[in-house]
Design an enzyme around this catalytic site. Structure first.
Site, PDB file in Angstrom:
ATOM      1  N   GLU A  82       6.992 -22.006   8.079  1.00  0.00           N
ATOM      2  CA  GLU A  82       7.515 -21.112   9.118  1.00  0.00           C
ATOM      3  C   GLU A  82       8.522 -21.796  10.042  1.00  0.00           C
ATOM      4  O   GLU A  82       9.131 -21.149  10.893  1.00  0.00           O
ATOM      5  CB  GLU A  82       6.372 -20.553   9.954  1.00  0.00           C
ATOM      6  N   GLU A  94       0.802  -1.221   0.000  1.00  0.00           N
ATOM      7  CA  GLU A  94       0.000   0.000   0.000  1.00  0.00           C
ATOM      8  C   GLU A  94       0.837   1.273   0.000  1.00  0.00           C
ATOM      9  O   GLU A  94       0.313   2.360  -0.237  1.00  0.00           O
ATOM     10  CB  GLU A  94      -0.946  -0.007   1.210  1.00  0.00           C
TER      11      GLU A  94
END
Length: 272
Positions: A112, A81
């Site tokens: 992960e 953004e």
């Protein structure tokens, strides 16, 4: 280390399946209201991290977010953004998550759990001492993130983190830790809820403050935003109208001619 995962503690609510929709929504909202207060307590930590982010960016470095699952996705959202909102290059703020782009939409099993892969993913971006890495992990125990920060520290690359447990291995590893302790989740262990909200708020604070410090906001306006749709063209036109006290037709013409609010205003003021 005396470390307790409060994010994994049992919910303060029980027998959720027996509650009405209205009751569930009210209870979730009640818990959500505690999050901004938890963030407020962490502002001194957020300030130190943000000041270091600004320093690195002003010296030509980049900001990297690295995480897994919800935490990784939130970092990618914030990074993605920045260019349309503030007109910065796409490579200035970079979001990286365990499992790569596939994991943005679909969980990649055990991604992960590798303590080496996070650093490998950073190396693929040609990371250097000019950059800064912020590890995002609600639990503060994610191997992918901790390993990336450990290697960054070893290479003299500044590190920060955003976590929701006090005294976590991640916070101990990071040079600029941010710990927002939100307590047990409404659904036990579902850290996409309060912890995710807290992380999103902190990311908003860091990137927005950094962009303001970099001169990407004038007054209170996004003068460098990308004009990527009609809504933003309309917003930009109104900004120019208000700033220069001119009619809409002239403001829109200036915007189209110069391609940004900032350039349009500068051109008009130089001409007049």
């Amino acid at each position: 280390m005396n470390f307790k995962k409060t994010t994994e503690s049992s919910s303060l609510y029980d027998q959720l399946e027996l509650q009405s929709v209205g009751t569930l929504l009210t209870q979730i909202n009640r818990e959500d209201q505690t999050v901004p207060h938890a963030v407020q307590k962490s502002i001194p930590q957020i300030e130190k991290l943000t000041e270091k982010v600004v320093e690195q960016l002003k010296n030509g470095g980049r900001l990297f977010y690295i995480g897994a699952g919800t935490s990784g996705r939130l970092g990618i959202v914030d990074a993605s953004e920045c260019p349309p909102t503030f007109g910065v290059p796409h490579g200035l703020v970079v979001g990286i998550m365990a499992g790569g782009d596939t994991a943005i939409r679909k969980a990649v099993e055990f991604a992960e759990d590798s303590k080496e892969q996070g650093w490998q993913d950073l190396l693929a971006q040609q990371i250097s001492e000019k950059d800064i890495v912020i590890g995002i992990a609600a639990s503060g125990t994610t191997p992918y993130v901790i390993g990336a920060l450990e290697q960054s520290n070893a290479k003299k690359i500044p590190t920060g983190c955003i976590t929701c447990n006090a005294g976590s291995p991640l916070a101990v590893t990071a040079q600029y830790p941010v710990e927002v302790v939100v307590g047990p989740e409404f659904v036990t262990g579902s850290t996409r809820m309060k912890a995710g909200t807290a992380q999103k708020l902190v990311l908003n604070m860091i990137s927005t403050t950094a962009m303001i410090q970099l001169g990407r906001v004038k007054g209170n306006k996004m003068v460098d935003m990308q004009l990527s749709n009609n809504k933003l063209v309309e917003r930009g036109t109104k900004m120019i109208m208000e700033k220069l006290s001119i009619e809409e037709t002239e403001a829109l013409q200036l915007l189209k001619q110069h391609g940004s609010v900032r350039k349009a205003i500068i051109a008009y003021e130089e001409r007049n």
